[in-house]
Enzyme design. Structure first.
Site: not given
Ligand code: FES
Length: 145
Positions: A34, A36, A59, A103
């Site tokens: 992603c 991130d 996110c 995450c």
């Protein structure tokens, strides 16, 4: 699955956001899928994490899990902080949708990376204590769970 109230709260009002000047340990981890990135700063006194701050370029679930993770390790010993799993962070947030589990892994790994940096600065090899850290460049194929 919708986000829990706790996730929304920690996303909207994240705790411990920022940087620590001259931090005793800084950890940065990323997720290659992603893109991130999470950066964690710790201040350590007598083996206790007396302060912790984070910055997350990611996110909402990454922000919420980092926020909760910092709350869970603040005031704890390094040993206790290293025992914090992404599952425990997710439980403290009343769960995350399955697609957002990775995450929370970022939050767990960011803490480990910061502790690793702390030991490295002291001239101690962190790997036997902290274990393997899953980073963006990890070749074990285990980092995007
Ligand atoms: Fe990348 Fe959440 S989607 S950390």
């Amino acid at each position: 699955m919708a986000y829990s109230e706790k996730v929304m709260d920690h996303f909207a009002n994240p705790r411990n956001v920022g940087e620590i000047e001259n931090a005793d340990g800084i950890g940065e981890v990323g997720n290659s899928k992603c893109g991130d990135i999470m950066k964690m700063y710790i201040r350590v006194e007598n083996n206790i994490i007396v302060d912790v701050k984070f910055k997350t370029f990611g996110c909402g679930a990454a922000i919420a899990t980092s926020s909760m993770a910092t709350e869970l390790i603040k005031g704890k010993s390094i040993d206790d902080a290293l025992k914090l799993t992404n599952k425990a962070v997710m439980e403290a947030l009343d769960g995350l949708p399955p697609v957002k589990v990775h995450c929370s892994v970022l939050a767990e790994q960011a803490i480990k990376a910061a502790v690793s940096d702390y030991y490295t600065k002291l001239g101690i090899d962190p790997e036997p204590i902290v274990g393997h850290i899953h980073t963006e460049d990890c070749e074990h194929g285990c980092c995007n769970a």
